[in-house]
Design an enzyme around this catalytic site. Sequence first.
Site: not given
Ligand code: NAD
Length: 473
Positions: A122, A192, A212, A279, A328, A452
């Site tokens: 869309g 994450v 990282e 990310g 979510a 408990h």
């Molecule tokens: P994130 O932001 O949690 O982590 C990405 C990591 O990659 C960061 O620590 C960042 O510093 C690192 N990074 C960025 N660029 C980089 C580079 N060039 N080289 C090395 N490291 C680098 O993002 P994600 O893990 O991709 O998750 C995406 C989104 O999805 C987040 O907002 C997360 O909250 C959401 N998510 C949530 C859950 C959950 O609630 N359990 C699970 C999966 C995803």
Amino acid sequence: MATKFDVVVIGGGPAGYVAAIRCAQLGLSTACVDRTIGKDGKPSLGGTCLNAGCIPSKALLESSEHFHKIKHGYDSHGISVSNLAIDVPAMIARKDKIVANLTGGIESLFRKNKITWLKGAGRLLPGKKVEVKFADGKPAETFEAENIILATGSAPRSIPGVHIDDDCIVDSSGALDFTEVPQKLGIIGAGVIGLELGSVWARLGSDVVLLEAMDTFLAMCDEMIAKIANKEYTAQGLDIRLGCRVLSAKGSKKKVAVEFEDQGGAHSITFDKLVVAVGRRPNTEGLNCNEVGVLLDERGFIHVDEVCQTSQPGIFAIGDVTRGPMLAHKGTEEGIMVAERIKGESARVNYDTIPWVVYTSPEIAWVGKTEKQLKAAAREYKVGAFPLSASGRAQAMDETTGLVKVLADAKTDRLLGVHIIGPNASELIAEAVVAMEFAASAEDLQRIVHAHPTISEAIHEAALAVDKRAIHI
Ligand code: NAD
């Protein structure tokens, strides 16, 4: 003449499909446009969460945790198993079945609620119209709407020098569909997604290296919890390297060569598979926001106010495509709020009590502020912590790694944050969310009777510890 709906939702993920259902429940004629094609080649509702995110990753985390526990975790129970094996295609098929069940479930909820599912992409047209390009190649059609809800979600971010080839170099979706356990798995980003997917494949036997960029591990978490987590994940075999700048990744002959630099200089490392988990970015491309005057913020998210109203009256944006955590359940609650506001009700989302969960082992979950945030805001607070090593239930489970920390206002005693690392933290955090939603104090938690023996007693004890009156420590 174009068909007109009270509400057209663009995006059928946990924000959009829930908004559509709530609109329909409230008697609004509703359509939901979604372009996702499932693994079976057919249009599929549920967005990233159901098709390639929360649900499939949790299915694989569950399978891999069983495997890992049988292999390593049951010795102390006196249980040993020989000839243990993992059938990766069977594990993936189980995951796909769960996804199919749940996405099919949303389809039937749509039918039951008489929601029109428009299967395609869309885009906004001036005058509150939505053009749909159908996935099956049918000519595009334009629909009119009294209200439009944008819920187009997010997509994995990429980094320069690293091209996703969906073979050796994959994003988070690709890492849910490996056909065998990669011997050496590289993950860019120890966030994450990196930690959850890294855990899955490490438990099944991969040597996992996480590169990282930041110098701090899990910067958004409580510092003490991040420290425990780092130690625990490292013991589980995750090789977490902080302060790494990835320069390039090249896939050839089923291997990936990654060049990166850290404080020690430039390095090269070879993997069988590489996952890019750095990310996610909001999905606004092709939506036509600029042309219809829907403003984006400086980071490319759709700009909204606190009730998800965009810069155009009658057009709302919810979920990952707009500000706030990409979770979510945040999008889902925004969807309900917007549906109810369209109907004239005064719903709101309490952004201060959104729980966060990292589904590793042990799990991490928290709600509210961290100590770091409170210090930055010069807020005076009290801290109570309770280690799971002192919990009878944790000892019986043989899962004593972990801690609960409760933060309360120094003057009013009102709860400001609760942080948990330990088994079932994802479920335990609900108590803290409810308490904070009802503006509870640490004393309220102290006076609530906890069964408990349960891990939840650690929340009780941590609340008692806020006033230095924990019993079991
Ligand atoms: P994130 O932001 O949690 O982590 C990405 C990591 O990659 C960061 O620590 C960042 O510093 C690192 N990074 C960025 N660029 C980089 C580079 N060039 N080289 C090395 N490291 C680098 O993002 P994600 O893990 O991709 O998750 C995406 C989104 O999805 C987040 O907002 C997360 O909250 C959401 N998510 C949530 C859950 C959950 O609630 N359990 C699970 C999966 C995803």
